[in-house]
Motif scaffolding. Structure first.
Motif, PDB file in Angstrom:
ATOM      1  N   TRP A  96       0.825  -1.210   0.000  1.00 30.84           N
ATOM      2  CA  TRP A  96       0.000   0.000   0.000  1.00 30.84           C
ATOM      3  C   TRP A  96       0.863   1.266   0.000  1.00 30.84           C
ATOM      4  O   TRP A  96       0.591   2.217  -0.735  1.00 30.84           O
ATOM      5  N   SER A  97       1.934   1.251   0.795  1.00 29.33           N
ATOM      6  CA  SER A  97       2.810   2.420   0.898  1.00 29.33           C
ATOM      7  C   SER A  97       3.493   2.724  -0.431  1.00 29.33           C
ATOM      8  O   SER A  97       3.544   3.878  -0.879  1.00 29.33           O
ATOM      9  N   TYR A  98       4.013   1.688  -1.064  1.00 28.39           N
ATOM     10  CA  TYR A  98       4.716   1.899  -2.329  1.00 28.39           C
ATOM     11  C   TYR A  98       3.752   2.365  -3.426  1.00 28.39           C
ATOM     12  O   TYR A  98       4.134   3.154  -4.297  1.00 28.39           O
ATOM     13  N   LYS A  99       2.526   1.899  -3.393  1.00 30.85           N
ATOM     14  CA  LYS A  99       1.548   2.374  -4.374  1.00 30.85           C
ATOM     15  C   LYS A  99       1.204   3.841  -4.133  1.00 30.85           C
ATOM     16  O   LYS A  99       0.960   4.598  -5.079  1.00 30.85           O
ATOM     17  N   LYS A 100       1.157   4.256  -2.861  1.00 34.50           N
ATOM     18  CA  LYS A 100       0.905   5.661  -2.550  1.00 34.50           C
ATOM     19  C   LYS A 100       2.055   6.537  -3.032  1.00 34.50           C
ATOM     20  O   LYS A 100       1.846   7.661  -3.493  1.00 34.50           O
ATOM     21  N   LEU A 101       3.262   6.019  -2.953  1.00 32.84           N
ATOM     22  CA  LEU A 101       4.439   6.794  -3.311  1.00 32.84           C
ATOM     23  C   LEU A 101       4.712   6.800  -4.811  1.00 32.84           C
ATOM     24  O   LEU A 101       5.102   7.823  -5.383  1.00 32.84           O
ATOM     25  N   TYR A 102       4.524   5.636  -5.443  1.00 33.12           N
ATOM     26  CA  TYR A 102       4.964   5.483  -6.832  1.00 33.12           C
ATOM     27  C   TYR A 102       3.834   5.225  -7.822  1.00 33.12           C
ATOM     28  O   TYR A 102       4.080   5.149  -9.022  1.00 33.12           O
TER      29      TYR A 102
ATOM     30  N   SER B 182      -0.037   2.935  -8.659  1.00 33.78           N
ATOM     31  CA  SER B 182      -0.519   1.553  -8.590  1.00 33.78           C
ATOM     32  C   SER B 182       0.171   0.624  -9.568  1.00 33.78           C
ATOM     33  O   SER B 182       0.152  -0.602  -9.390  1.00 33.78           O
ATOM     34  N   HIS B 183       0.808   1.150 -10.610  1.00 36.78           N
ATOM     35  CA  HIS B 183       1.439   0.298 -11.614  1.00 36.78           C
ATOM     36  C   HIS B 183       2.956   0.229 -11.451  1.00 36.78           C
ATOM     37  O   HIS B 183       3.651  -0.297 -12.320  1.00 36.78           O
ATOM     38  N   SER B 184       3.464   0.730 -10.348  1.00 39.83           N
ATOM     39  CA  SER B 184       4.907   0.733 -10.127  1.00 39.83           C
ATOM     40  C   SER B 184       5.419  -0.671  -9.785  1.00 39.83           C
ATOM     41  O   SER B 184       4.702  -1.490  -9.195  1.00 39.83           O
ATOM     42  N   CYS B 185       6.661  -0.927 -10.135  1.00 38.04           N
ATOM     43  CA  CYS B 185       7.302  -2.221  -9.838  1.00 38.04           C
ATOM     44  C   CYS B 185       8.239  -2.115  -8.638  1.00 38.04           C
ATOM     45  O   CYS B 185       8.971  -3.078  -8.341  1.00 38.04           O
TER      46      CYS B 185
ATOM     47  N   TYR C 183      -7.699  -0.870   3.459  1.00 39.75           N
ATOM     48  CA  TYR C 183      -7.069  -1.331   2.216  1.00 39.75           C
ATOM     49  C   TYR C 183      -7.070  -2.852   2.183  1.00 39.75           C
ATOM     50  O   TYR C 183      -6.631  -3.510   3.119  1.00 39.75           O
ATOM     51  N   GLU C 184      -7.570  -3.399   1.116  1.00 36.55           N
ATOM     52  CA  GLU C 184      -7.619  -4.851   0.982  1.00 36.55           C
ATOM     53  C   GLU C 184      -6.321  -5.371   0.376  1.00 36.55           C
ATOM     54  O   GLU C 184      -5.610  -6.151   0.966  1.00 36.55           O
ATOM     55  N   GLY C 185      -6.015  -4.929  -0.870  1.00 39.80           N
ATOM     56  CA  GLY C 185      -4.788  -5.363  -1.520  1.00 39.80           C
ATOM     57  C   GLY C 185      -4.750  -6.858  -1.734  1.00 39.80           C
ATOM     58  O   GLY C 185      -5.757  -7.562  -1.610  1.00 39.80           O
ATOM     59  N   ASP C 186      -3.590  -7.365  -2.074  1.00 43.19           N
ATOM     60  CA  ASP C 186      -3.416  -8.805  -2.231  1.00 43.19           C
ATOM     61  C   ASP C 186      -3.253  -9.436  -0.860  1.00 43.19           C
ATOM     62  O   ASP C 186      -2.641  -8.864   0.037  1.00 43.19           O
ATOM     63  N   GLU C 187      -3.769 -10.629  -0.715  1.00 39.30           N
ATOM     64  CA  GLU C 187      -3.702 -11.284   0.583  1.00 39.30           C
ATOM     65  C   GLU C 187      -2.337 -11.913   0.835  1.00 39.30           C
ATOM     66  O   GLU C 187      -1.982 -12.209   1.955  1.00 39.30           O
ATOM     67  N   TYR C 188      -1.567 -12.142  -0.207  1.00 39.37           N
ATOM     68  CA  TYR C 188      -0.266 -12.786  -0.076  1.00 39.37           C
ATOM     69  C   TYR C 188      -0.381 -14.108   0.671  1.00 39.37           C
ATOM     70  O   TYR C 188       0.433 -14.456   1.517  1.00 39.37           O
ATOM     71  N   SER C 189      -1.434 -14.823   0.372  1.00 38.19           N
ATOM     72  CA  SER C 189      -1.651 -16.117   0.998  1.00 38.19           C
ATOM     73  C   SER C 189      -0.775 -17.151   0.309  1.00 38.19           C
ATOM     74  O   SER C 189      -0.799 -17.295  -0.906  1.00 38.19           O
TER      75      SER C 189
END
Length: 453
Positions: free
Chosen positions: A257-263, A265-268, A322-328
């Protein structure tokens, strides 16, 4: 350590101590400011330890910059852009404090406007940015008194205009954000490594927003500060991300979530973080399987206050929904995968992170910084010009302080209670059964007690 304090000599000294204490294979990182001698020392030290395969990730995370020092550097750069704006306030404070007659006139203005005279008017030290913030904060509270003083005292000519007071209010709020962050960093009992990424992320995000905003004054400050912050962010963001992932209230979702806020939603940018995390875990796991001893941090202070929040609008409220990916990770093959697969704890839960990992695994090391160094441009050097203490006395004082803090944690006593209890001991007496532990400690640390007294 006698001079010279060059990078080579510092490296030689540290290497000799690592060998003497037999901890060459138990180091993960060192935290220093950006003095050139420190850079040289760390470079030599990393090369030496890498030759012995004593560092994880080939020493990639060995040199970590001090977060409080970085905040100090970027704020100092920002202040250069607004020095003219605060000059009137500085001169106003100097004028009021210049004589007893002026102080009395100002106090009369304060009482006439029903302001609290006990709040105090502070004068700053230009090399200490926190004092500039505190000066602006106190002066802004008394802004109406300054305006009234201008009308009643013809000699007072430095009163800011209404527009300048508006600018001062914006600058005060801007600096206050970094002031709160630094206050979190320099605590002595609660700062654990999971605390740093959320604070630095907030600072980076706010600088980006100010840099792209329409407020010209804040944008000028943000441009200078952002350039320096971005330089250091690239060096420490990954390892601080890994630390916050090991906080069960945040995990991978927060970093994503933090990296998407900074860079965007499509950042790598985020992809490197889980890769580095799992690579570090594999090194730890393989070393454990091979029977290598892994370093455990010394008994530290409780992390129960890690939940301190900046007294500004909480930018993390958005993350809570924020839901995001669950990384399950279905396989759940490793301890790390099992941990990441578990449901996150509520972010607002008060959590003692050290107790959590004492139960669930290796504890996260902690690091603290003296508050004075976080706000000062000056060096922190104990030499013959700044201290009359001899080296053995300095060592005794520092050791006794650590022993007292360690005993305070073990006995769950406050430092004041402990010192009062320890100082009242008669060391020559035989310890009773009831207080044998405390007496034993006092007998062992007789020199330390004398120094503390």
């Amino acid at each position: 350590m006698p001079p010279p304090h060059s990078g080579i000599e510092l490296n030689n000294k540290i290497n000799s101590l690592l060998t003497e204490w037999a901890i060459e294979g138990k180091l993960f990182s060192v935290t220093l400011d950006n003095a050139s001698a420190n850079d040289t020392c760390v470079s030599l030290l990393r090369s030496h330890l890498s030759m012995k395969n004593a560092l994880l990730a080939k020493g990639e995370f060995f040199h970590q910059r001090c977060c409080a020092h970085i905040v100090n550097l970027i704020v100092q750069d920002g202040l250069k852009e607004i020095i003219v704006a605060v000059e009137k306030v500085r001169e106003s404070v100097k004028y009021v404090k210049g004589s007893q007659v002026r102080k009395q006139k100002f106090l009369e203005c304060v009482k006439l406007l029903s302001l609290n005279p006990k709040k105090g008017l502070r004068q700053d030290v230009p090399t200490r940015w926190n004092s500039t913030f505190l000066m602006l904060e106190s002066a802004f509270y008394y802004r109406r008194a300054f305006c009234h003083l201008e009308l009643s005292d013809l000699n007072y000519t430095n009163c800011p205009t209404a527009l300048e007071w508006e600018k001062i209010e914006k600058i005060k709020k801007f600096l206050g954000f970094f002031y709160e962050i630094t206050n979190i960093f320099f605590g002595s009992k609660y700062p654990t490594s999971n605390l740093y990424f959320p604070a630095t992320f907030k600072a980076y995000l706010m600088l980006k927003e100010c840099n792209e905003g329409i407020d010209e004054d804040l944008r000028k400050m943000a441009v200078k500060m952002l350039a320096k912050f971005a330089k250091y962010w690239s060096e420490f963001s990954v390892i601080l991300s890994i630390a916050v992932i090991l906080d069960p209230r945040y995990k991978l979702q927060f970093v994503d979530w933090s990296y998407k806020k900074l860079y965007g939603s499509h950042s790598c940018e985020f992809e490197m973080v889980p890769n580095k995390l799992f690579a570090l875990y594999e090194e730890y796991a393989s070393s454990r399987e091979c029977g290598s001893s892994m370093s455990s941090p010394p008994k530290g202070q409780s992390g129960s206050h890690c939940d301190q929040e900046i007294q500004e609008e909480d930018m993390l409220e958005e993350f809570d929904v924020y839901e995001g990916d669950e990384y399950s990770l279905a396989s759940g093959k490793s301890e790390l995968e099992k941990y990441l697969d578990e449901t996150r704890i509520d972010r607002k839960t008060e959590l003692d992170i050290l107790s959590y990992w004492k139960i669930n695994g290796q504890r996260i090391p902690l690091s603290t910084v003296a508050s004075e160094s976080a706000f000062s441009c000056g060096g922190r050097v104990l030499d013959q010009y700044r201290s009359s203490l001899k080296p053995d006395l300095v060592e005794a004082i520092m050791c006794s302080r650590d022993w007292l803090y360690g005993l305070a944690v073990d006995t769950e006593m406050s430092m004041d209670e402990l010192i009062e209890d320890v100082m009242s001991l008669n060391i020559s007496d035989e310890p009773s059964t009831q207080d044998s532990t405390t007496h034993s400690f006092a007998e062992r640390q007789n020199l330390g007690l004398c120094v503390s007294t």
